[in-house]
Structure formats: structure tokens, C-alpha cells
Design a protein around this motif. Structure first.
Motif, PDB file in Angstrom:
ATOM      1  N   PRO A 152      12.061 -64.859 -59.033  1.00  0.00           N
ATOM      2  CA  PRO A 152      11.298 -63.781 -58.394  1.00  0.00           C
ATOM      3  C   PRO A 152       9.993 -64.302 -57.804  1.00  0.00           C
ATOM      4  O   PRO A 152       9.450 -65.309 -58.234  1.00  0.00           O
ATOM      5  N   GLN A 153       9.516 -63.590 -56.829  1.00  0.00           N
ATOM      6  CA  GLN A 153       8.251 -63.942 -56.205  1.00  0.00           C
ATOM      7  C   GLN A 153       7.104 -63.379 -57.043  1.00  0.00           C
ATOM      8  O   GLN A 153       7.270 -62.391 -57.755  1.00  0.00           O
ATOM      9  N   ARG A 154       5.948 -64.013 -56.968  1.00  0.00           N
ATOM     10  CA  ARG A 154       4.789 -63.510 -57.709  1.00  0.00           C
ATOM     11  C   ARG A 154       4.407 -62.117 -57.221  1.00  0.00           C
ATOM     12  O   ARG A 154       4.583 -61.773 -56.056  1.00  0.00           O
ATOM     13  N   THR A 155       3.867 -61.317 -58.126  1.00  0.00           N
ATOM     14  CA  THR A 155       3.536 -59.940 -57.783  1.00  0.00           C
ATOM     15  C   THR A 155       2.344 -59.839 -56.838  1.00  0.00           C
ATOM     16  O   THR A 155       2.179 -58.827 -56.174  1.00  0.00           O
ATOM     17  N   CYS A 156       1.524 -60.869 -56.750  1.00  0.00           N
ATOM     18  CA  CYS A 156       0.358 -60.817 -55.876  1.00  0.00           C
ATOM     19  C   CYS A 156       0.708 -61.074 -54.407  1.00  0.00           C
ATOM     20  O   CYS A 156      -0.135 -60.910 -53.533  1.00  0.00           O
ATOM     21  N   MET A 157       1.924 -61.480 -54.133  1.00  0.00           N
ATOM     22  CA  MET A 157       2.335 -61.739 -52.757  1.00  0.00           C
ATOM     23  C   MET A 157       2.556 -60.414 -52.025  1.00  0.00           C
ATOM     24  O   MET A 157       3.121 -59.484 -52.594  1.00  0.00           O
ATOM     25  N   PRO A 158       2.137 -60.323 -50.784  1.00  0.00           N
ATOM     26  CA  PRO A 158       2.243 -59.045 -50.069  1.00  0.00           C
ATOM     27  C   PRO A 158       3.681 -58.628 -49.759  1.00  0.00           C
ATOM     28  O   PRO A 158       3.999 -57.451 -49.760  1.00  0.00           O
ATOM     29  N   ARG A 159       4.543 -59.584 -49.504  1.00  0.00           N
ATOM     30  CA  ARG A 159       5.922 -59.252 -49.156  1.00  0.00           C
ATOM     31  C   ARG A 159       6.854 -59.714 -50.273  1.00  0.00           C
ATOM     32  O   ARG A 159       6.941 -60.905 -50.566  1.00  0.00           O
ATOM     33  N   GLN A 160       7.528 -58.787 -50.910  1.00  0.00           N
ATOM     34  CA  GLN A 160       8.423 -59.121 -52.011  1.00  0.00           C
ATOM     35  C   GLN A 160       9.820 -59.417 -51.460  1.00  0.00           C
ATOM     36  O   GLN A 160      10.292 -58.767 -50.546  1.00  0.00           O
ATOM     37  N   ARG A 161      10.464 -60.415 -52.049  1.00  0.00           N
ATOM     38  CA  ARG A 161      11.830 -60.724 -51.650  1.00  0.00           C
ATOM     39  C   ARG A 161      12.786 -60.322 -52.778  1.00  0.00           C
ATOM     40  O   ARG A 161      12.400 -60.257 -53.942  1.00  0.00           O
ATOM     41  N   ALA A 162      14.000 -60.057 -52.420  1.00  0.00           N
ATOM     42  CA  ALA A 162      14.996 -59.645 -53.405  1.00  0.00           C
ATOM     43  C   ALA A 162      15.490 -60.868 -54.174  1.00  0.00           C
ATOM     44  O   ALA A 162      15.601 -61.968 -53.625  1.00  0.00           O
ATOM     45  N   PHE A 163      15.785 -60.685 -55.448  1.00  0.00           N
ATOM     46  CA  PHE A 163      16.365 -61.757 -56.249  1.00  0.00           C
ATOM     47  C   PHE A 163      17.344 -61.138 -57.237  1.00  0.00           C
ATOM     48  O   PHE A 163      17.298 -59.942 -57.521  1.00  0.00           O
ATOM     49  N   ASP A 164      18.244 -61.952 -57.747  1.00  0.00           N
ATOM     50  CA  ASP A 164      19.267 -61.487 -58.679  1.00  0.00           C
ATOM     51  C   ASP A 164      18.799 -61.775 -60.103  1.00  0.00           C
ATOM     52  O   ASP A 164      18.719 -62.934 -60.506  1.00  0.00           O
ATOM     53  N   PRO A 165      18.487 -60.752 -60.911  1.00  0.00           N
ATOM     54  CA  PRO A 165      17.980 -60.997 -62.267  1.00  0.00           C
ATOM     55  C   PRO A 165      19.012 -61.636 -63.191  1.00  0.00           C
ATOM     56  O   PRO A 165      18.648 -62.380 -64.099  1.00  0.00           O
ATOM     57  N   ILE A 166      20.283 -61.404 -62.965  1.00  0.00           N
ATOM     58  CA  ILE A 166      21.316 -62.010 -63.825  1.00  0.00           C
ATOM     59  C   ILE A 166      21.380 -63.519 -63.581  1.00  0.00           C
ATOM     60  O   ILE A 166      21.418 -64.314 -64.529  1.00  0.00           O
TER      61      ILE A 166
END
Length: 68
Positions: free
Chosen positions: A9-23
Motif C-alpha cells: 500500500p501507498q503511504r497515507t500522506c500521499m495525495p493520490r492513493q493507488r489500489a492494492f490487493d491486501p491478500i
């Protein structure tokens, strides 16, 4: 460019979040922690066994000790 997709996952402080697979992230984390534990064993990390079959046997014994 090569079509690789992020797993972490991308850091929460980044303005644009990218999708990731938690599994996939959870499985990747387990694999990395297991490899880290194996590298703490001196025989595995320095690869004393030069014959591939002996090295694989050492890896299996080390993994078995973590599993049991």
C-alpha cells in the motif's frame, strides 16, 4: 512501463492513493518474514553446503524447525 502492479500500500500522506490487493500483501509479508528468519541461520546465510542437494536439505530442515 513493463506492466508491473504494486502489491504494497501507498503511504497515507500521499495525495493520490493507488489500489492494492491486501491478500497478496499479506502473503508477501509472510514470505519476506520467513526468508528473514532463514537468513538469521548462519549455515543458510553463508551457504556452507556447496552441493545444491545438501543446501536444499539444510533449507528444508531449517524451515521444518520454524514450522513445528
Amino acid at each position: 512501463a513493463a506492466g508491473a502492479r504494486p502489491i504494497i500500500p501507498q503511504r497515507t500522506c500521499m495525495p493520490r492513493q493507488r489500489a492494492f490487493d491486501p491478500i497478496k500483501y499479506k502473503l508477501r509479508n509472510q514470505i519476506e518474514r520467513t526468508i528473514g528468519k532463514l537468513k538469521q541461520l548462519r549455515r543458510i546465510a553463508t551457504r556452507y553446503d556447496r552441493i545444491p542437494q545438501n543446501y536444499l536439505a539444510s533449507l528444508c530442515l531449517a524451515a521444518l524447525s520454524f514450522w513445528c
